[in-house]
Design a protein around this motif. Structure first.
Motif, PDB file in Angstrom:
ATOM      1  N   ASN A  21       4.284  -4.759 -17.779  1.00  0.00           N
ATOM      2  CA  ASN A  21       5.665  -4.543 -17.301  1.00  0.00           C
ATOM      3  C   ASN A  21       6.325  -4.047 -18.450  1.00  0.00           C
ATOM      4  N   ASP A  22       7.159  -2.933 -18.486  1.00  0.00           N
ATOM      5  CA  ASP A  22       7.594  -2.296 -19.836  1.00  0.00           C
ATOM      6  C   ASP A  22       8.939  -2.586 -19.415  1.00  0.00           C
ATOM      7  N   PRO A  23       9.543  -3.308 -20.852  1.00  0.00           N
ATOM      8  CA  PRO A  23      11.024  -3.268 -20.990  1.00  0.00           C
ATOM      9  C   PRO A  23      12.001  -2.381 -20.647  1.00  0.00           C
ATOM     10  N   ALA A  24      12.921  -2.389 -20.151  1.00  0.00           N
ATOM     11  CA  ALA A  24      13.889  -1.455 -19.780  1.00  0.00           C
ATOM     12  C   ALA A  24      15.021  -1.210 -20.972  1.00  0.00           C
ATOM     13  N   ASN A  25      15.348   0.160 -20.981  1.00  0.00           N
ATOM     14  CA  ASN A  25      16.469   0.804 -21.969  1.00  0.00           C
ATOM     15  C   ASN A  25      15.916   0.696 -23.201  1.00  0.00           C
ATOM     16  N   LYS A  26      14.978   0.966 -23.502  1.00  0.00           N
ATOM     17  CA  LYS A  26      14.200   0.993 -25.060  1.00  0.00           C
ATOM     18  C   LYS A  26      12.963   1.714 -24.952  1.00  0.00           C
ATOM     19  N   THR A  27      12.811   2.939 -25.907  1.00  0.00           N
ATOM     20  CA  THR A  27      11.580   3.502 -25.793  1.00  0.00           C
ATOM     21  C   THR A  27      10.510   2.524 -26.641  1.00  0.00           C
ATOM     22  N   ASN A  28       9.244   2.517 -26.031  1.00  0.00           N
ATOM     23  CA  ASN A  28       8.265   1.375 -26.406  1.00  0.00           C
ATOM     24  C   ASN A  28       7.026   2.346 -26.710  1.00  0.00           C
ATOM     25  N   TYR A  29       6.274   1.861 -27.635  1.00  0.00           N
ATOM     26  CA  TYR A  29       5.066   2.563 -27.947  1.00  0.00           C
ATOM     27  C   TYR A  29       3.843   1.480 -28.054  1.00  0.00           C
ATOM     28  N   TYR A  30       2.934   1.957 -27.336  1.00  0.00           N
ATOM     29  CA  TYR A  30       1.858   0.951 -27.353  1.00  0.00           C
ATOM     30  C   TYR A  30       0.182   1.684 -27.670  1.00  0.00           C
ATOM     31  N   LEU A  31      -0.473   0.732 -28.053  1.00  0.00           N
ATOM     32  CA  LEU A  31      -1.868   1.131 -28.189  1.00  0.00           C
ATOM     33  C   LEU A  31      -2.869   0.255 -27.423  1.00  0.00           C
ATOM     34  N   LEU A  32      -3.724   0.785 -26.593  1.00  0.00           N
ATOM     35  CA  LEU A  32      -4.600   0.133 -25.561  1.00  0.00           C
ATOM     36  C   LEU A  32      -5.759   0.314 -25.857  1.00  0.00           C
ATOM     37  N   LYS A  33      -6.718  -0.750 -26.212  1.00  0.00           N
ATOM     38  CA  LYS A  33      -7.956  -0.929 -26.884  1.00  0.00           C
ATOM     39  C   LYS A  33      -8.732  -1.724 -25.641  1.00  0.00           C
ATOM     40  N   ILE A  34     -10.098  -1.028 -25.473  1.00  0.00           N
ATOM     41  CA  ILE A  34     -11.023  -2.037 -24.657  1.00  0.00           C
ATOM     42  C   ILE A  34     -12.327  -2.202 -25.655  1.00  0.00           C
ATOM     43  N   GLU A  35     -12.686  -3.400 -25.763  1.00  0.00           N
ATOM     44  CA  GLU A  35     -13.832  -3.698 -26.720  1.00  0.00           C
ATOM     45  C   GLU A  35     -14.589  -4.697 -25.811  1.00  0.00           C
ATOM     46  N   LYS A  36     -16.060  -4.703 -26.341  1.00  0.00           N
ATOM     47  CA  LYS A  36     -17.055  -5.635 -25.671  1.00  0.00           C
ATOM     48  C   LYS A  36     -17.903  -6.387 -26.689  1.00  0.00           C
ATOM     49  N   ASN A  37     -18.052  -7.563 -26.469  1.00  0.00           N
ATOM     50  CA  ASN A  37     -18.968  -8.340 -27.173  1.00  0.00           C
ATOM     51  C   ASN A  37     -20.543  -7.946 -27.045  1.00  0.00           C
ATOM     52  N   ALA A 150       2.418  -4.679 -35.910  1.00  0.00           N
ATOM     53  CA  ALA A 150       2.205  -4.737 -34.715  1.00  0.00           C
ATOM     54  C   ALA A 150       2.111  -6.111 -34.186  1.00  0.00           C
ATOM     55  N   SER A 151       2.541  -6.047 -32.526  1.00  0.00           N
ATOM     56  CA  SER A 151       2.028  -7.416 -31.845  1.00  0.00           C
ATOM     57  C   SER A 151       1.003  -7.063 -30.952  1.00  0.00           C
ATOM     58  N   VAL A 152       0.330  -8.116 -30.597  1.00  0.00           N
ATOM     59  CA  VAL A 152      -0.879  -7.892 -29.814  1.00  0.00           C
ATOM     60  C   VAL A 152      -0.817  -8.710 -28.317  1.00  0.00           C
ATOM     61  N   PHE A 153      -1.326  -8.434 -27.346  1.00  0.00           N
ATOM     62  CA  PHE A 153      -1.624  -9.339 -26.357  1.00  0.00           C
ATOM     63  C   PHE A 153      -3.152  -8.884 -26.007  1.00  0.00           C
ATOM     64  N   ARG A 154      -4.031 -10.064 -25.933  1.00  0.00           N
ATOM     65  CA  ARG A 154      -5.236  -9.686 -25.563  1.00  0.00           C
ATOM     66  C   ARG A 154      -5.771 -10.659 -24.563  1.00  0.00           C
ATOM     67  N   THR A 155      -6.541  -9.950 -23.768  1.00  0.00           N
ATOM     68  CA  THR A 155      -7.060 -10.770 -22.600  1.00  0.00           C
ATOM     69  C   THR A 155      -8.703 -10.786 -22.467  1.00  0.00           C
ATOM     70  N   THR A 156      -9.363 -11.632 -22.075  1.00  0.00           N
ATOM     71  CA  THR A 156     -10.625 -11.318 -21.885  1.00  0.00           C
ATOM     72  C   THR A 156     -10.964 -11.317 -20.528  1.00  0.00           C
TER      73      THR A 156
END
Length: 168
Positions: A21-37, A150-156
């Motif tokens: 869910n992208d916040p409105a009224n501001k240009t945002n930049y993201y980095l999306l990464k997938i990793e595996k154990n 950077a701030s990160v949100f990580r899910t498993t």
């Protein structure tokens, strides 16, 4: 990241659907990464970058060191789902084993976004004498590189497998 789901697909891949869910009224930049154990040759637990098979979505601008760089111009202020197809050969071949994937979404500053895009463009030029030179963006005065946070949100996500194939 709002939700992350996986779907078993016919053929040689399975799909992660990553919704943000992208916040409105501001240009945002993201980095999306997938990793595996994984367990390496010496039986040590290691984290391995996973490269999605598809990148048809124009919001996924470029790959940078195994991660997608994203600019929210096409979905500013809206909910966006990124369908990412993963090659089935990234799964463990152990019978009835589970595969642990880590999906990380970094919120990055504009400086880092520019650095990543230009650094990847320079890498893709292959140092060919026939390619146009690429100046890598930096924000270090009298030097080279980037200083950024950077701030990160990580899910498993655990993908259950049965004989090496995704199983729901």
């Amino acid at each position: 990241i709002d939700t992350t789901t996986f779907h078993s697909q016919d053929g040689d891949f399975f799909r992660f659907n990553v919704q943000i869910n992208d916040p409105a009224n501001k240009t945002n930049y993201y980095l999306l990464k997938i990793e595996k154990n994984t367990i390496d040759y010496y039986y040590f637990n290691t984290i391995q970058n996973i490269y999605p098979h598809n990148s048809d979505d124009p919001s996924l601008e470029t790959m940078y060191q195994g991660s997608f760089i994203i600019n929210d111009n096409l979905f500013n202020g809206k909910t966006k789902v990124f369908p990412l197809d993963i090659d089935i050969f990234n799964l463990s071949n152990n019978i009835d084993s589970n595969n642990t994937f880590y999906i990380s979404l970094y919120s990055i500053p504009y400086d880092y976004y520019l650095y990543a895009k230009t650094s990847e463009a320079q890498t893709n030029s292959g140092n060919s004498p026939f390619s146009e030179p690429v100046m890598v963006y930096n924000n270090i005065e009298n030097g080279y590189g980037i200083f950024a946070g950077a701030s990160v949100f990580r899910t498993t996500v655990i993908v259950p497998t049965y004989y090496g194939f995704p199983h729901k």
